[in-house]
Design an enzyme around this catalytic site. Sequence first.
Site, PDB file in Angstrom:
ATOM      1  N   LYS A  22       0.835  -1.215   0.000  1.00 16.67           N
ATOM      2  CA  LYS A  22       0.000   0.000   0.000  1.00 16.67           C
ATOM      3  C   LYS A  22       0.863   1.256   0.000  1.00 16.67           C
ATOM      4  CE  LYS A  22      -1.731   1.557   3.998  1.00 16.67           C
ATOM      5  NZ  LYS A  22      -1.390   2.941   4.362  1.00 16.67           N
ATOM      6  N   ASN A  23       1.841   1.309   0.897  1.00 17.77           N
ATOM      7  CA  ASN A  23       2.591   2.557   1.074  1.00 17.77           C
ATOM      8  C   ASN A  23       3.586   2.830  -0.046  1.00 17.77           C
ATOM      9  OD1 ASN A  23       1.055   3.057   3.264  1.00 17.77           O
ATOM     10  ND2 ASN A  23       2.581   2.395   4.765  1.00 17.77           N
ATOM     11  N   ARG A  92      -4.176  10.798   4.520  1.00 13.40           N
ATOM     12  CA  ARG A  92      -3.086  11.771   4.622  1.00 13.40           C
ATOM     13  C   ARG A  92      -2.132  11.696   3.441  1.00 13.40           C
ATOM     14  NH1 ARG A  92      -1.496  13.735   8.861  1.00 13.40           N
ATOM     15  NH2 ARG A  92       0.627  13.582   8.171  1.00 13.40           N
ATOM     16  N   CYS A 116      -4.970  12.578  12.945  1.00 10.36           N
ATOM     17  CA  CYS A 116      -5.471  11.238  12.604  1.00 10.36           C
ATOM     18  C   CYS A 116      -5.930  10.565  13.886  1.00 10.36           C
ATOM     19  CB  CYS A 116      -4.416  10.427  11.872  1.00 10.36           C
ATOM     20  SG  CYS A 116      -3.261   9.629  12.978  1.00 10.36           S
ATOM     21  N   ARG A 121      -0.312  14.713  13.272  1.00 10.99           N
ATOM     22  CA  ARG A 121       0.749  14.262  12.353  1.00 10.99           C
ATOM     23  C   ARG A 121       1.067  15.429  11.430  1.00 10.99           C
ATOM     24  NH1 ARG A 121      -1.166   8.727   9.864  1.00 10.99           N
ATOM     25  NH2 ARG A 121       0.894   8.752   8.910  1.00 10.99           N
ATOM     26  N   PRO A 122       1.944  16.348  11.901  1.00  8.26           N
ATOM     27  CA  PRO A 122       2.210  17.574  11.143  1.00  8.26           C
ATOM     28  C   PRO A 122       2.891  17.304   9.797  1.00  8.26           C
ATOM     29  CG  PRO A 122       3.803  17.302  12.926  1.00  8.26           C
ATOM     30  CD  PRO A 122       2.785  16.208  13.099  1.00  8.26           C
ATOM     31  N   VAL A 123       2.859  18.286   8.898  1.00  6.50           N
ATOM     32  CA  VAL A 123       3.574  18.205   7.618  1.00  6.50           C
ATOM     33  C   VAL A 123       4.568  19.360   7.493  1.00  6.50           C
ATOM     34  CG1 VAL A 123       1.814  16.872   6.389  1.00  6.50           C
ATOM     35  CG2 VAL A 123       1.642  19.388   6.461  1.00  6.50           C
ATOM     36  N   LEU A 125       7.743  19.436   7.895  1.00  9.60           N
ATOM     37  CA  LEU A 125       8.974  19.100   7.175  1.00  9.60           C
ATOM     38  C   LEU A 125       8.765  19.157   5.662  1.00  9.60           C
ATOM     39  CD1 LEU A 125      10.148  16.075   9.375  1.00  9.60           C
ATOM     40  CD2 LEU A 125      11.017  18.435   9.437  1.00  9.60           C
ATOM     41  N   ASP A 304       4.053   0.342  12.282  1.00  5.66           N
ATOM     42  CA  ASP A 304       2.832  -0.234  11.711  1.00  5.66           C
ATOM     43  C   ASP A 304       2.631  -1.692  12.106  1.00  5.66           C
ATOM     44  OD1 ASP A 304       3.183   1.626   8.576  1.00  5.66           O
ATOM     45  OD2 ASP A 304       2.529   2.226  10.573  1.00  5.66           O
ATOM     46  N   ARG A 396      -8.812  -0.352   4.194  1.00  8.31           N
ATOM     47  CA  ARG A 396      -7.908   0.678   3.670  1.00  8.31           C
ATOM     48  C   ARG A 396      -6.555   0.091   3.310  1.00  8.31           C
ATOM     49  NH1 ARG A 396      -7.361   6.170   6.894  1.00  8.31           N
ATOM     50  NH2 ARG A 396      -5.893   6.354   5.146  1.00  8.31           N
TER      51      ARG A 396
HETATM   52  C1  EPZ Z   1       4.270   6.779   6.646  1.00 10.29           C
HETATM   53  O1  EPZ Z   1       3.512   7.869   7.164  1.00 10.29           O
HETATM   54  C2  EPZ Z   1       3.292   5.615   6.486  1.00 10.29           C
HETATM   55  N1  EPZ Z   1       2.231   6.013   5.588  1.00 10.29           N
HETATM   56  C3  EPZ Z   1       2.701   5.247   7.850  1.00 10.29           C
HETATM   57  O2  EPZ Z   1       1.907   4.076   7.682  1.00 10.29           O
HETATM   58  C4  EPZ Z   1       3.817   4.903   8.822  1.00 10.29           C
HETATM   59  O3  EPZ Z   1       3.268   4.720  10.102  1.00 10.29           O
HETATM   60  C5  EPZ Z   1       4.836   6.061   8.879  1.00 10.29           C
HETATM   61  O4  EPZ Z   1       5.315   6.383   7.561  1.00 10.29           O
HETATM   62  C6  EPZ Z   1       6.038   5.715   9.728  1.00 10.29           C
HETATM   63  O5  EPZ Z   1       6.677   4.577   9.268  1.00 10.29           O
HETATM   64  C7  EPZ Z   1       2.447   5.965   4.248  1.00 10.29           C
HETATM   65  O6  EPZ Z   1       3.503   5.627   3.759  1.00 10.29           O
HETATM   66  C8  EPZ Z   1       1.302   6.370   3.367  1.00 10.29           C
HETATM   67  P1  EPZ Z   1       6.437  10.039   8.731  1.00 10.29           P
HETATM   68  P2  EPZ Z   1       4.113   9.361   7.182  1.00 10.29           P
HETATM   69  O7  EPZ Z   1       6.401  11.325   7.990  1.00 10.29           O
HETATM   70  O8  EPZ Z   1       4.874   9.583   5.945  1.00 10.29           O
HETATM   71  C9  EPZ Z   1       6.785  13.214  12.282  1.00 10.29           C
HETATM   72  C10 EPZ Z   1      -0.012   2.690   7.766  1.00 10.29           C
HETATM   73  O9  EPZ Z   1      -0.510   2.131   8.760  1.00 10.29           O
HETATM   74  N2  EPZ Z   1       6.689  14.255  11.220  1.00 10.29           N
HETATM   75  O10 EPZ Z   1       7.582   9.128   8.521  1.00 10.29           O
HETATM   76  O11 EPZ Z   1       2.992  10.265   7.505  1.00 10.29           O
HETATM   77  C11 EPZ Z   1       5.481  12.449  12.460  1.00 10.29           C
HETATM   78  O12 EPZ Z   1       4.574  13.123  13.285  1.00 10.29           O
HETATM   79  C12 EPZ Z   1       0.484   4.148   7.887  1.00 10.29           C
HETATM   80  O13 EPZ Z   1       0.144   2.143   6.681  1.00 10.29           O
HETATM   81  C13 EPZ Z   1       6.791  15.585  11.570  1.00 10.29           C
HETATM   82  O14 EPZ Z   1       6.969  15.926  12.736  1.00 10.29           O
HETATM   83  O15 EPZ Z   1       5.080   9.251   8.461  1.00 10.29           O
HETATM   84  C14 EPZ Z   1       5.956  11.132  13.045  1.00 10.29           C
HETATM   85  O16 EPZ Z   1       6.126  11.237  14.416  1.00 10.29           O
HETATM   86  C15 EPZ Z   1       0.084   4.794   9.184  1.00 10.29           C
HETATM   87  N3  EPZ Z   1       6.671  16.504  10.573  1.00 10.29           N
HETATM   88  C16 EPZ Z   1       7.309  10.951  12.355  1.00 10.29           C
HETATM   89  O17 EPZ Z   1       7.717  12.221  11.874  1.00 10.29           O
HETATM   90  C17 EPZ Z   1       6.485  16.172   9.258  1.00 10.29           C
HETATM   91  O18 EPZ Z   1       6.391  17.043   8.397  1.00 10.29           O
HETATM   92  C18 EPZ Z   1       7.303   9.971  11.196  1.00 10.29           C
HETATM   93  O19 EPZ Z   1       6.290  10.348  10.292  1.00 10.29           O
HETATM   94  C19 EPZ Z   1       6.371  14.809   8.931  1.00 10.29           C
HETATM   95  C20 EPZ Z   1       6.475  13.854   9.929  1.00 10.29           C
END
Ligand code: EPZ
Length: 420
Positions: A22-23, A92, A116, A121-123, A125, A304, A396
């Site tokens: 999926k991811n 997201r 969520c 889950r901020p963006v 970065l 996950d 999902r």
């Molecule tokens: C990806 O989410 C996956 N989703 C998630 O899987 C997975 O849990 C996550 O990576 C971690 O492995 C997809 O690939 C679609 P991150 P993503 O940005 O990209 C913080 C599932 O169950 N952060 O690596 O959203 C954030 O809050 C889903 O399949 C910031 O602070 O995760 C977290 O603590 C759920 N600012 C950490 O980084 C940002 O701008 C990692 O998040 C971005 C992230």
Amino acid sequence: MDKFIIRGGKRLSGRVKISGAKNATLALMPAALLAGGTYRLKDTPVLRDVATMSALLRTMGVKVEAHDGVLTLETSGVHRFEAPYEHVKKMRASVYVLGPLLARYGRAKVSLPGGCAWGPRPVNLHIEGLRKLGATIELDKGYIIAHADRLQGARIHFDVSSVGATGNIMMAAVLARGSTVIQNAAIEPEITALAQFLVAMGAKIQGVGTNRLEIEGVDVLHAADADTIPDRIEAGTFLVAAAITRGEVTLERINPEHLTAVITRLEDAGCAVVTTPTSLTIKAPEELRGVDVTAAIYPGFPTDMQAQWTALMAVAKGTSVVTDSIYLDRFKHVPELIRLGAEIELKENAAIVRGSSRLTGAKVMSTDLRASASLILAGLVAEGMTEVLRVYHIDRGYEAIEQKLRAIGADIERVSGEEF
Ligand code: EPZ
């Protein structure tokens, strides 16, 4: 709304073919916005999230067709550069269109994802990275409004290793003028798959698979095809299903290297695991040992898989501690597991699981994708009948999970109908 009815106590045995990831699929699909043409993504899973991304891309003018596991995207007619709230609130990963739209068309309007099921889950970065590449970005009425004549290469260091931010910035930088360095980039297999796909489209990326990526921007890219990597989280979930039922199961079409952290913990718990480059057989012991895990960035134990591991530890011998260093409050499954008789105490970002619990069936509520997977796993070993409500969460991210489980001996059925 559907629910699952599970009658526990069946020992699972047999073979399961793992679906495409999926991811990875959710990252590859937006990458097709970077150049007009026809793309074929093979072995893509039939999932609600893939349907959501397809619907979003269609609103932009992309033709999306799915046949026999092949997703065909035709992107020559893109005319709308927006990801509306209606789509982003469902998923997201919709934010992945931001980088490609900005890089290719110089503008994008993307809804902020919001929180969520388990917290913020901020963006930031993603936004900071795009600003470093020269984009002007405003936040207005819940939307990210981005513009750039042409993005400029830059040096970007992530304070936190982020899968999504690495993907978005990489997709932006491949069409920027000059070179970009991303330090502390994520190295999850889905990100490596995205980088390899971009290279197949003509991108220049050094350091693929490492946390330092060097991207030399090019003027144009072209369409390409890709085979979707197997879903390591679906595979991990089926490994825990085999372990929790004391079963013996073979997974086909997987890459065991993507699962090392999970496999070693299962071996620590007493399971026997035999792998080949594309398959894996697990044989569970009569009694599992409790094993502590800390969810971390790849190649650490995946967050996950944290909920599924918590369910497993509820029936293992001894006390184990399940900590999540990525999402500090990703424990919505715990109160539901307690309803099934698990003994779990939450302390900050850890679940202390007193094992050897005798789980008994009850009605439990899904709250998010992986939490619902843990409830199904617990239902497989709970005495009597378990009803897992609101399984739209599971749809999902798991393709036909109940059929795959039934094929290896589980007593599980999907019931549709009234509001649960
Ligand atoms: C990806 O989410 C996956 N989703 C998630 O899987 C997975 O849990 C996550 O990576 C971690 O492995 C997809 O690939 C679609 P991150 P993503 O940005 O990209 C913080 C599932 O169950 N952060 O690596 O959203 C954030 O809050 C889903 O399949 C910031 O602070 O995760 C977290 O603590 C759920 N600012 C950490 O980084 C940002 O701008 C990692 O998040 C971005 C992230």
